[in-house]
Design a protein around this motif. Structure first.
Motif, PDB file in Angstrom:
ATOM      1  N   PHE A 201       5.774   8.750   1.481  1.00 49.94           N
ATOM      2  CA  PHE A 201       6.359   9.196   0.234  1.00 49.94           C
ATOM      3  C   PHE A 201       7.146   8.222  -0.336  1.00 49.94           C
ATOM      4  O   PHE A 201       7.076   8.106  -1.637  1.00 49.94           O
ATOM      5  CB  PHE A 201       7.270  10.659   0.420  1.00 49.94           C
ATOM      6  CG  PHE A 201       7.658  11.085  -0.696  1.00 49.94           C
ATOM      7  CD1 PHE A 201       6.906  11.789  -1.842  1.00 49.94           C
ATOM      8  CD2 PHE A 201       9.081  11.407  -1.141  1.00 49.94           C
ATOM      9  CE1 PHE A 201       7.463  12.053  -3.001  1.00 49.94           C
ATOM     10  CE2 PHE A 201       9.659  11.819  -2.158  1.00 49.94           C
ATOM     11  CZ  PHE A 201       8.719  12.230  -3.191  1.00 49.94           C
ATOM     12  N   TYR A 202       8.020   7.617   0.476  1.00 49.91           N
ATOM     13  CA  TYR A 202       9.246   6.540   0.003  1.00 49.91           C
ATOM     14  C   TYR A 202       8.091   5.414  -0.600  1.00 49.91           C
ATOM     15  O   TYR A 202       8.428   5.132  -1.989  1.00 49.91           O
ATOM     16  CB  TYR A 202       9.793   6.123   1.232  1.00 49.91           C
ATOM     17  CG  TYR A 202      10.799   5.112   0.732  1.00 49.91           C
ATOM     18  CD1 TYR A 202      12.080   5.730   0.097  1.00 49.91           C
ATOM     19  CD2 TYR A 202      10.637   3.781   0.937  1.00 49.91           C
ATOM     20  CE1 TYR A 202      13.098   4.726  -0.129  1.00 49.91           C
ATOM     21  CE2 TYR A 202      11.857   2.882   0.583  1.00 49.91           C
ATOM     22  CZ  TYR A 202      12.943   3.502   0.125  1.00 49.91           C
ATOM     23  OH  TYR A 202      14.051   2.505  -0.505  1.00 49.91           O
ATOM     24  N   LEU A 203       7.059   4.870  -0.040  1.00 49.83           N
ATOM     25  CA  LEU A 203       6.369   4.037  -0.782  1.00 49.83           C
ATOM     26  C   LEU A 203       5.436   4.303  -1.960  1.00 49.83           C
ATOM     27  O   LEU A 203       5.360   3.678  -2.948  1.00 49.83           O
ATOM     28  CB  LEU A 203       5.200   3.478   0.315  1.00 49.83           C
ATOM     29  CG  LEU A 203       5.998   2.800   1.697  1.00 49.83           C
ATOM     30  CD1 LEU A 203       4.669   2.472   2.675  1.00 49.83           C
ATOM     31  CD2 LEU A 203       6.533   1.686   1.371  1.00 49.83           C
ATOM     32  N   ARG A 204       5.383   5.452  -1.870  1.00 47.71           N
ATOM     33  CA  ARG A 204       4.311   6.104  -3.147  1.00 47.71           C
ATOM     34  C   ARG A 204       5.483   6.233  -4.183  1.00 47.71           C
ATOM     35  O   ARG A 204       5.049   6.199  -5.370  1.00 47.71           O
ATOM     36  CB  ARG A 204       3.820   7.337  -2.887  1.00 47.71           C
ATOM     37  CG  ARG A 204       2.793   7.356  -1.668  1.00 47.71           C
ATOM     38  CD  ARG A 204       2.104   8.611  -1.474  1.00 47.71           C
ATOM     39  NE  ARG A 204       1.139   9.257  -2.445  1.00 47.71           N
ATOM     40  CZ  ARG A 204       0.649  10.244  -2.405  1.00 47.71           C
ATOM     41  NH1 ARG A 204       1.077  11.210  -1.680  1.00 47.71           N
ATOM     42  NH2 ARG A 204       0.048  10.627  -3.485  1.00 47.71           N
ATOM     43  N   THR A 205       6.888   6.526  -4.024  1.00 49.51           N
ATOM     44  CA  THR A 205       7.748   6.767  -5.307  1.00 49.51           C
ATOM     45  C   THR A 205       7.777   5.483  -5.789  1.00 49.51           C
ATOM     46  O   THR A 205       8.649   5.216  -6.966  1.00 49.51           O
ATOM     47  CB  THR A 205       8.861   7.800  -4.736  1.00 49.51           C
ATOM     48  OG1 THR A 205       9.676   6.730  -3.856  1.00 49.51           O
ATOM     49  CG2 THR A 205       8.731   8.855  -4.180  1.00 49.51           C
ATOM     50  N   ARG A 206       7.410   4.281  -5.317  1.00 51.56           N
ATOM     51  CA  ARG A 206       7.560   3.264  -5.769  1.00 51.56           C
ATOM     52  C   ARG A 206       6.439   2.584  -6.584  1.00 51.56           C
ATOM     53  O   ARG A 206       6.327   1.315  -6.747  1.00 51.56           O
ATOM     54  CB  ARG A 206       7.963   2.078  -4.804  1.00 51.56           C
ATOM     55  CG  ARG A 206       9.618   2.345  -4.112  1.00 51.56           C
ATOM     56  CD  ARG A 206      10.464   2.644  -4.821  1.00 51.56           C
ATOM     57  NE  ARG A 206      11.725   3.078  -4.282  1.00 51.56           N
ATOM     58  CZ  ARG A 206      12.603   4.180  -4.233  1.00 51.56           C
ATOM     59  NH1 ARG A 206      12.195   5.072  -5.102  1.00 51.56           N
ATOM     60  NH2 ARG A 206      13.704   4.268  -3.964  1.00 51.56           N
ATOM     61  N   GLY A 207       5.267   3.373  -6.638  1.00 48.24           N
ATOM     62  CA  GLY A 207       4.213   2.924  -7.403  1.00 48.24           C
ATOM     63  C   GLY A 207       3.044   2.452  -6.537  1.00 48.24           C
ATOM     64  O   GLY A 207       1.940   1.934  -6.888  1.00 48.24           O
ATOM     65  N   ILE A 208       3.247   2.590  -5.267  1.00 45.71           N
ATOM     66  CA  ILE A 208       2.221   2.194  -4.030  1.00 45.71           C
ATOM     67  C   ILE A 208       1.217   3.319  -3.888  1.00 45.71           C
ATOM     68  O   ILE A 208       1.911   4.130  -3.489  1.00 45.71           O
ATOM     69  CB  ILE A 208       2.878   1.358  -2.860  1.00 45.71           C
ATOM     70  CG1 ILE A 208       3.818   0.498  -3.443  1.00 45.71           C
ATOM     71  CG2 ILE A 208       2.006   0.953  -1.901  1.00 45.71           C
ATOM     72  CD1 ILE A 208       4.544  -0.447  -2.360  1.00 45.71           C
ATOM     73  N   GLY A 209       0.000   3.212  -4.154  1.00 44.91           N
ATOM     74  CA  GLY A 209      -1.166   4.020  -4.110  1.00 44.91           C
ATOM     75  C   GLY A 209      -1.041   4.486  -2.478  1.00 44.91           C
ATOM     76  O   GLY A 209      -0.658   4.115  -1.523  1.00 44.91           O
ATOM     77  N   LEU A 210      -1.546   5.897  -2.381  1.00 42.54           N
ATOM     78  CA  LEU A 210      -1.548   6.397  -1.159  1.00 42.54           C
ATOM     79  C   LEU A 210      -2.485   5.555  -0.008  1.00 42.54           C
ATOM     80  O   LEU A 210      -1.728   5.425   0.899  1.00 42.54           O
ATOM     81  CB  LEU A 210      -2.275   7.928  -1.130  1.00 42.54           C
ATOM     82  CG  LEU A 210      -2.492   8.668   0.362  1.00 42.54           C
ATOM     83  CD1 LEU A 210      -1.085   8.718   1.056  1.00 42.54           C
ATOM     84  CD2 LEU A 210      -3.162   9.887   0.151  1.00 42.54           C
TER      85      LEU A 210
ATOM     86  N   ASP B  98      -3.089   2.275  -0.165  1.00 42.07           N
ATOM     87  CA  ASP B  98      -2.197   1.044   0.020  1.00 42.07           C
ATOM     88  C   ASP B  98      -1.074   1.400   1.094  1.00 42.07           C
ATOM     89  O   ASP B  98      -0.763   0.596   1.818  1.00 42.07           O
ATOM     90  CB  ASP B  98      -1.783   0.447  -1.068  1.00 42.07           C
ATOM     91  CG  ASP B  98      -2.985  -0.162  -2.083  1.00 42.07           C
ATOM     92  OD1 ASP B  98      -3.636  -1.029  -1.210  1.00 42.07           O
ATOM     93  OD2 ASP B  98      -3.123   0.075  -3.242  1.00 42.07           O
TER      94      ASP B  98
END
Lengths: 254, 444
Positions: free
Chosen positions: B390-399, B401
C-alpha cells in the motif's frame, strides 16, 4: 480541488465515518482535529484508497474525477499524497530507486518523459536541502532503521519530490522533537503555493503554529461537528474537546 | 500402478565391471552396488525423503552411457550454456555425467592446481588422497541414490588446490546432458581437495538438451584443510524435464571457511543435499539459497551440519518465492555432538507463496548433545506485506511493479552472497526479469 459529500465508511463492518462533508479549494490549508477514535486516520485512509476500508455511501470528487473509482496508485499519479503516520520500513528497496520510480510513474501518467540521471540528481539535491534530510539516508533501504524523525522527514522529502496537488499529513507531528517539528513544518511551508492544498491531521496546536491553517475542523464520531478559523484550534488547545461535546449534547437535548 | 524399474541397471553394472577388470574403483563399485540393491530408491516413508517423492523418476529406463555425439554440436551447446565470467575461469565439462577433458580448458598451471580425471588420480601420486577421501559421504547418506552414483564411478573429476594457492580464477563446472533421443541418467562424480591456506571458488551449472527426461544424480565431495577458504555456487535453471539429485559433501577437516549459495530457478524435481561436516574446532560455514520457482518445479534443499568439535559456527539462510503448482522444501538438520561445546548454529527459512496452489514444506531438525551451545531456527511462510504494498502504491507505483519491487528486495540479500561479480549480475538479471510484470498478468 476536493469535494467530500456525505461519506460513510466502515472497517470490518463497523461504521467509522458517518456522513462527512468537506470542501477544499486550491491553495488552502485545512486542519482536522478531534479526539481519538473520531475518524481522522480513517479519513486519510479512505482518501488514499486503503483497501480494507469500505465506502458505503457518499462521493469524493478530486479535481473533477470520481476519486472512489481510482486505485491508490492512480490517485497518487493524479496528485494525491499521504504522509503516513507510521511510514513503513521496506528492507532491500533503496530509497533513491524507490523515489525515482515514483517520480517517473507520475511523469509517465502526465505524458512527460522520465527524468534523466542528471536532472533527477539535481532535483534530489534541491529537495534534500529543503527538508534538511541527510543524504546518506537516501542510499539506505527505505525507512529501514530510520529514527522516528528521519521517517517523517523522509515523508516530507517524498512530498517535495512528487509535488502533489493535495497532500494529507496524517499526524506528521507525532513523535517529533521541537527541532524536527520546525524543520518538517518549514519544509511543508516552502511547498505551499496557490495551486496546491494541504490537509493536516493533528492533535496539537504546535504544528499549526507553524502552518497557520486557513480552516480548522473538528471531527467527532465520524462527522465534522465544528469548523472555524485557526482561532478554533487555540480554543481547543485551551478547553479540550469536552466543550464541543457539551455544546453538541446541549443542541441534541433541544 | 507402475513400479520402480531398476533391473536394467544390473546389466549396465556388469558391463562396466567387465570393461576393466583391474580398475581401481571395481571393489568400491561392487560394494556400493550391493548397497544400492539393498536400499533401493527411497520412498516417502523414508524420513529424509518425506516431502520429495522421487519414485516417479524411476518408472522408466535411462541410458547411462554417453552418446558419441557430434562434437561440433556439443561445442555449440556448451558455448550457449556458458556463464558470464567464463573467459576468466577454469572450465570443466561433464557430458552426460562423464568428465570430458577435451571440452574443458584450464587457465592455471599444475603448480597451483591439479585437475585430472578421477581414474587418473587414483593411479598416480594422488592415489592415497583418492583412497582416503573418496566416498566419505556414504557415512552420512545411506540411501540408494548416493550408492547408485558410487556404483558407476568411472570418469569423474579430481581437483587438488595446492597449499597456499589463492586461485583467483574460479572453476566453472558445466554439466551438459543429452536427452534428445533417450532418457538420460547422468551421474557426475567429483573429488576436490583444498589444501592448507588455499582459496578456491567453484561454480556448477546445468543444461539439458532435448525433450526426453534426464536425471542428474551427482555427488561432489570437498575436503577443506586448515585455513582454506571455499566458495561454492550452484546455479540451477534447467528445463522442466531435467531432474536432479545432487549431494555436495563438504568436510572441514582443518579450521577453515566455507560459503555456499544455491540458486534454483527452473527444472523438474530438484534435490540439493549439502552436508557440512565440522571435523575440526573453530570451523565456519555459511549456506545460502534462493529458490524462485513456478509451474511444477519441485526444489528440496536438504542441509546437514554436523558439529563434532567445539567452537564451530554455521549460518543457514534460505529463501523461496513459489508460484504456480511449484513446491519448495527446506529441511535443515543440525547435529551438535557431545564434544562440540560452544557451537553456534543458526538457521532461517523464509518463503513467499504467490499462488493458492504453491506449496512449501519446511522442517528444521536440531539434535543437540552438548550443553553450552547457541542454536536457533526460524521459518516463515506468507504473502507480501500488504502495508508495504500500500505504501508503494500511494506513491504512484502500480500494484504489479510494487509486488516486483518487494520480491526483488526479498531475494536481494541472498543474491548479494554471490561473490563472483559477473555471476551475481547474471543471476540478478534473470531474477529481475522473472519478477518484473509481464502483460497481461504477472507471471513468474
Amino acid at each position: 480541488m476536493l469535494k467530500i459529500k456525505d461519506i460513510h465508511a466502515s472497517i470490518d463492518g463497523k461504521e467509522i465515518l458517518k456522513g462527512l462533508n468537506l470542501d477544499i479549494q486550491p491553495g488552502e490549508v485545512h486542519a482536522i482535529m478531534g479526539p481519538n477514535g473520531g475518524g481522522k486516520s480513517t479519513l486519510a485512509s479512505v482518501l488514499a484508497g486503503r483497501e480494507n476500508y469500505e465506502v458505503t455511501a457518499g462521493t469524493i470528487d478530486f479535481d473533477g474525477k470520481d476519486m472512489l473509482d481510482l486505485s491508490p496508485e492512480e490517485r497518487a499519479r493524479e496528485g494525491l499524497f499521504l504522509a503516513f503516520q507510521y511510514p513503513v520500513e521496506i528492507p532491500g528497496v533503496s530509497t533513491t530507486n524507490f523515489i525515482k520510480t515514483a517520480v517517473n510513474e507520475k511523469r509517465k501518467h502526465l505524458g512527460q518523459p522520465p527524468l534523466d540521471a542528471v536532472a533527477f540528481l539535481k532535483t534530489m539535491k534541491e529537495k534534500t536541502a529543503l527538508v534538511e534530510i541527510d543524504k546518506s539516508l537516501l542510499s539506505r533501504s527505505l525507512n529501514e532503521g530510520f529514527s522516528g524523525g528521519e521517517k517523517k522527514r523522509n515523508e516530507i522529502f517524498q512530498m517535495a519530490m512528487l509535488e502533489p496537488k493535495l497532500a494529507i499529513l496524517d499526524e506528521t507531528d507525532s513523535g517529533l522533537d521541537i527541532d524536527a517539528l520546525r524543520i518538517v513544518a518549514n519544509g511543508v511551508n516552502q511547498l505551499r503555493n496557490e495551486h496546491n492544498s494541504i490537509i493536516v491531521i493533528t492533535h496539537y496546536q504546535r504544528l499549526l503554529d507553524y502552518l497557520q491553517p486557513d480552516f480548522v475542523h473538528v471531527l467527532v464520531e465520524g462527522k465534522i461537528v465544528k469548523s472555524g478559523t485557526k482561532e478554533l484550534a487555540l480554543e481547543l488547545e485551551e478547553k479540550g474537546y469536552d466543550f464541543i461535546k457539551e455544546s453538541l449534547n446541549a443542541t441534541a437535548a433541544v | 500402478m507402475e513400479t520402480v524399474i531398476t533391473s536394467y541397471l544390473d546389466k549396465k553394472f556388469d558391463e562396466l565391471q567387465k570393461k576393466d577388470n583391474d580398475n581401481k574403483f571395481a571393489a568400491l563399485r561392487a560394494k556400493e552396488f550391493g548397497r544400492f540393491q539393498k536400499a533401493g530408491i527411497p520412498g516417502y516413508k523414508n524420513e529424509e525423503w518425506k516431502y520429495t517423492f522421487i519414485n516417479n523418476l524411476f518408472k522408466k529406463e535411462y541410458k547411462l552411457d554417453t552418446i558419441d555425439a557430434d562434437r561440433a554440436a556439443l561445442q555449440k551447446e556448451l558455448t550457449a550454456m556458458k556463464l558470464p565470467g567464463s573467459e576468466n575461469a577454469n572450465e570443466l565439462v561433464f557430458v552426460d555425467g562423464h568428465y570430458a577433458p577435451e571440452l574443458s580448458s584450464l587457465l592455471l598451471d599444475n603448480g597451483q592446481l591439479n585437475i585430472s580425471s578421477l581414474s587418473a588420480a587414483a593411479n598416480n601420486e594422488y592415489k592415497t588422497l583418492v583412497e582416503e577421501n573418496l566416498n566419505q559421504s556414504s557415512k552420512y547418506i545411506t540411501d540408494g541414490l548416493l550408492a547408485l552414483n558410487s556404483s558407476f564411478i568411472e570418469e569423474g573429476i579430481f581437483i587438488l588446490v595446492k597449499k597456499n594457492q589463492v586461485i583467483d580464477k574460479p572453476i566453472y563446472i558445466y554439466h551438459l546432458n543429452n536427452a534428445v533421443e533417450n532418457n538420460l541418467l547422468a551421474q557426475p562424480r567429483s573429488l576436490i581437495i583444498v589444501e592448507e591456506s588455499a582459496k578456491v571458488q567453484i561454480v556448477e551449472h546445468y543444461h539439458t538438451i532435448g525433450q526426453m527426461d534426464s536425471l542428474a544424480n551427482e555427488v561432489m565431495e570437498i575436503v577443506v584443510k586448515e585455513n582454506a577458504i571455499v566458495e561454492y555456487y550452484k546455479i540451477q535453471q534447467d528445463s522442466p524435464n531435467a531432474s536432479q539429485v545432487g549431494t555436495t559433501h563438504i568436510r572441514q577437516v582443518g579450521k577453515s571457511f566455507v560459503h555456499t549459495v544455491t540458486i534454483s530457478l527452473n527444472g523438474g524435481i530438484i534435490r540439493n543435499n549439502i552436508n557440512i561436516i565440522m571435523e575440526e574446532a573453530g570451523n565456519e560455514a555459511h549456506m545460502y539459497g534462493l529458490y524462485l520457482i513456478k509451474e511444477n518445479t519441485h526444489v528440496d534443499n536438504h542441509t546437514l551440519v554436523d558439529n563434532t568439535k567445539p567452537n564451530c559456527f554455521s549460518n543457514e539462510f534460505y529463501k523461496g518465492i513459489i508460484d504456480g503448482h511449484a513446491t519448495g522444501v527446506f529441511s535443515g538438520k543440525i547435529y551438535v555432538r557431545p564434544d562440540a561445546q560452544k557451537t553456534n548454529a543458526y538457521q532461517s527459512n523464509k518463503n513467499i507463496l504467490l499462488s493458492d496452489t504453491a506449496t512449501v514444506n519446511t522442517k528444521p531438525q536440531l539434535e543437540i548433545y552438548a550443553d553450552d551451545v547457541k542454536c536457533s531456527h526460524g521459518c516463515t511462510v506468507g504473502q507480501l506485506d500488504p502495508e508495504a504494498l500500500f505504501y508503494l502504491r500511494t506513491r504512484g507505483i502500480g500494484l504489479q511493479d510494487a509486488q516486483a519491487m518487494l520480491l526483488q528486495a526479498f531475494s536481494s540479500d541472498i543474491l548479494e552472497q554471490i561473490k563472483i561479480e559477473p555471476l551475481r549480475k547474471y543471476v540478478d538479471t534473470i531474477v529481475t526479469g522473472r519478477l518484473l510484470p509481464q502483460e497481461p498478468a504477472m507471471a513468474l
